[in-house]
Design an enzyme around this catalytic site. Structure first.
Site, mmCIF file in Angstrom:
data_model
loop_
_atom_site.group_PDB
_atom_site.id
_atom_site.type_symbol
_atom_site.label_atom_id
_atom_site.label_comp_id
_atom_site.label_asym_id
_atom_site.label_seq_id
_atom_site.Cartn_x
_atom_site.Cartn_y
_atom_site.Cartn_z
ATOM 1 N N CYS A 65 0.819 -1.215 0.000
ATOM 2 C CA CYS A 65 0.000 0.000 0.000
ATOM 3 C C CYS A 65 0.852 1.265 0.000
ATOM 4 O O CYS A 65 0.396 2.313 -0.442
ATOM 5 C CB CYS A 65 -0.973 0.003 1.177
ATOM 6 S SG CYS A 65 -0.159 -0.114 2.777
ATOM 7 N N HIS B 191 19.114 -0.446 0.028
ATOM 8 C CA HIS B 191 17.697 -0.069 0.137
ATOM 9 C C HIS B 191 16.841 -1.294 0.472
ATOM 10 O O HIS B 191 15.991 -1.237 1.357
ATOM 11 C CB HIS B 191 17.240 0.578 -1.176
ATOM 12 C CG HIS B 191 15.814 0.962 -1.197
ATOM 13 N ND1 HIS B 191 15.316 2.036 -0.484
ATOM 14 C CD2 HIS B 191 14.761 0.410 -1.834
ATOM 15 C CE1 HIS B 191 14.015 2.126 -0.692
ATOM 16 N NE2 HIS B 191 13.660 1.151 -1.514
#
Length: 176
Positions: free
Chosen positions: A54, A103
């Site tokens: 989301c 990351h």
């Protein structure tokens, strides 16, 4: 011996993109599977793992030397009737090599979540990794990077207090 492949991460996330852009970039399971299959046949792509939650959509690519994420992803996205330009525009970020892997490790550890320490993202990464493996075996770089990120994320959560207290926006709202 051939030169090593390069890992790329193309990301749109809550830190850089508004909700409407993240919704545009979102890949449901069917589109993520179709993109993985398209990337498997795209020249220069060793393997790919799309991750869509989301708050972020990220596509991890392992490419042969001399290939760049822009043209490879654009070709594959066109094959699944999607527009790659959103990933390379104002709200997208491209990370290469060690920056892309760093990351991924930060994501797995919950350091890049809306609520620092959120454990749900680790499960979502594992689900994306499993789905991608159903369509194509990851290349050597992604095959090391993802399991390594899972181990590091677990270690961060068990050895620190990062996941103590409110670790989701909903839980934080209830606490307040």
């Amino acid at each position: 011996m051939s030169p090593p492949s390069t890992i790329f991460a193309v990301t749109i996330n809550h830190k850089i993109a508004p909700t409407e852009v993240r919704e545009q970039a979102h890949l449901d399971d069917d589109r993520a599977a179709a993109l993985t299959a398209a990337l498997a046949t795209t020249t220069g792509c060793v393997s790919a793992i799309p991750v869509s939650t989301c708050n972020r959509t990220e596509i991890y690519l392992e490419l042969l030397p001399g290939h760049d994420a822009g043209p490879v992803l654009t070709e594959a996205m066109a094959a699944v009737d999607a527009d790659a330009s959103i990933y390379f525009g104002e709200y997208g970020r491209l990370l290469v090599g060690a920056d892309a892997v760093r990351h991924l490790f930060r994501i797995a550890a919950g350091l890049e979540s809306m609520m620092i320490g959120e454990p749900q993202i680790a499960s979502q990464l594992k689900d994306a990794y499993r789905r991608a493996r159903q369509h194509q075996e990851p290349g050597p770089g992604l095959l090391r990077a993802f399991p390594g990120a899972f181990r590091a994320g677990k270690r961060v959560r068990t050895r620190t207090k990062i996941s103590k207290g409110a670790v989701s926006v909903a839980f934080a709202a209830v606490e307040l």
